[in-house]
Design a protein around this motif. Structure first.
Motif, PDB file in Angstrom:
ATOM      1  N   PRO A  10       0.554  -1.266  -0.083  1.00  0.00           N
ATOM      2  CA  PRO A  10      -0.093   0.359  -0.272  1.00  0.00           C
ATOM      3  C   PRO A  10       0.783   1.021   0.341  1.00  0.00           C
ATOM      4  O   PRO A  10       2.043   1.537   0.537  1.00  0.00           O
ATOM      5  N   GLU A  84      -2.149   5.966  -1.367  1.00  0.00           N
ATOM      6  CA  GLU A  84      -3.603   5.265  -0.260  1.00  0.00           C
ATOM      7  C   GLU A  84      -3.722   5.719   1.202  1.00  0.00           C
ATOM      8  O   GLU A  84      -5.294   6.032   1.513  1.00  0.00           O
ATOM      9  N   PHE A  85      -2.720   5.893   1.823  1.00  0.00           N
ATOM     10  CA  PHE A  85      -3.400   6.529   3.268  1.00  0.00           C
ATOM     11  C   PHE A  85      -2.019   7.312   3.568  1.00  0.00           C
ATOM     12  O   PHE A  85      -1.137   7.804   2.841  1.00  0.00           O
ATOM     13  N   ASP A 114      -9.902   1.865  11.130  1.00  0.00           N
ATOM     14  CA  ASP A 114     -10.157   2.945  10.233  1.00  0.00           C
ATOM     15  C   ASP A 114      -9.001   4.469  10.877  1.00  0.00           C
ATOM     16  O   ASP A 114      -8.724   4.528   9.450  1.00  0.00           O
ATOM     17  N   CYS A 143      -4.698   6.852   8.666  1.00  0.00           N
ATOM     18  CA  CYS A 143      -6.393   6.990   8.018  1.00  0.00           C
ATOM     19  C   CYS A 143      -6.099   5.961   6.429  1.00  0.00           C
ATOM     20  O   CYS A 143      -5.179   8.124   5.496  1.00  0.00           O
ATOM     21  N   ARG A 144      -7.201   5.986   5.628  1.00  0.00           N
ATOM     22  CA  ARG A 144      -7.310   6.573   4.331  1.00  0.00           C
ATOM     23  C   ARG A 144      -7.233   7.604   3.920  1.00  0.00           C
ATOM     24  O   ARG A 144      -8.195   8.694   4.286  1.00  0.00           O
ATOM     25  N   ARG A 145      -6.481   7.912   2.713  1.00  0.00           N
ATOM     26  CA  ARG A 145      -6.573   8.996   2.178  1.00  0.00           C
ATOM     27  C   ARG A 145      -8.375   9.531   1.921  1.00  0.00           C
ATOM     28  O   ARG A 145      -8.686  10.432   1.864  1.00  0.00           O
ATOM     29  N   ASP A 146      -9.032   9.001   1.020  1.00  0.00           N
ATOM     30  CA  ASP A 146     -10.588   8.589   0.425  1.00  0.00           C
ATOM     31  C   ASP A 146     -11.164   9.495   1.660  1.00  0.00           C
ATOM     32  O   ASP A 146     -12.338   9.908   1.857  1.00  0.00           O
TER      33      ASP A 146
END
Length: 218
Positions: A10, A84-85, A114, A143-146
């Motif tokens: 990732p 992604e992260f 999360d 966390c995740r970028r999204d």
């Protein structure tokens, strides 16, 4: 037939919103680069050498033309990467090490959380006290970028942490606090002088306590 290639690792980037943090941002960038190959510093209209110092330390720098708030700087940094992260850090940290960052990153990459939120422990009485009193306001997160991009009005909040935490609660995300031993922050009163620092702190808390009212906007 199974794909013989190993799974792709990732992608992880560090983002650092910064306003007039030329004294500390280089060390934060240096430690972040031990963890992630990509470090983005968003200089929020700084009128000191923050951008130049961060760039010299190895960060990619996004420069905002005027001081519009940490939320806008965070959004600008997120827009500058497609990782992604995300590891989100303040630019005025002291005592930060690679181990601290790995503590926050590991449970998110493993899928146990999360979002992880770093809280200070043993970094100094004032910063420890403030961080423990309001740990949900910590700027140290993974966390995740999204997930960050989905936070409503993220780029409009001068201090985005309440909006991020509210989003976690609204969505039922899994999150937890991670202790960061011996990490602290340089006090605003020390960075800007007592009166300017006290005024900046007053503005910060005013923005934070009025978040719920602003949240009701359409």
């Amino acid at each position: 037939m199974p794909d013989p290639r190993p799974p792709k690792a990732p992608s992880v980037a560090t983002v650092i919103p910064a306003y007039n943090e030329s004294e500390t941002v280089a060390e934060v960038v240096r430690v972040a680069l031990e963890l992630t190959p990509e470090v983005v510093v968003a200089s929020d209209g700084s009128d000191d050498d923050t951008a130049a110092v961060a760039r010299a330390a190895g960060a990619r720098v996004v420069e905002l033309s005027e001081n519009v708030g940490k939320g806008a700087a965070l959004r600008a940094a997120l827009d500058a990467t497609d990782a992604e992260f995300i590891v989100m850090l303040d630019a005025d940290l002291t005592g930060l090490t690679l181990d601290h960052l790995e503590r926050m990153l590991r449970p998110v990459l493993d899928g146990r959380l999360d979002m992880s939120i770093g809280v200070f422990e043993g970094g100094g009485f004032v910063t420890d006290w403030g961080n423990k009193l309001t740990p949900n306001l910590s700027g140290q997160r993974v966390c995740r970028r999204d997930m960050l991009l989905a936070v409503p009005h993220l780029g409009e909040e001068r201090w985005p942490e309440p909006a991020i935490t509210a989003y976690l609660k609204d969505t039922g995300a899994r999150w937890d606090y991670i202790e960061l031993p011996h990490v602290g922050q340089v006090l605003k009163e020390k960075k800007r002088g007592f009166w300017n620092g006290a005024w900046a702190r007053t503005r910060m808390y005013a923005d934070l306590v009025t978040f719920r009212a602003r949240r009701k906007r359409p």
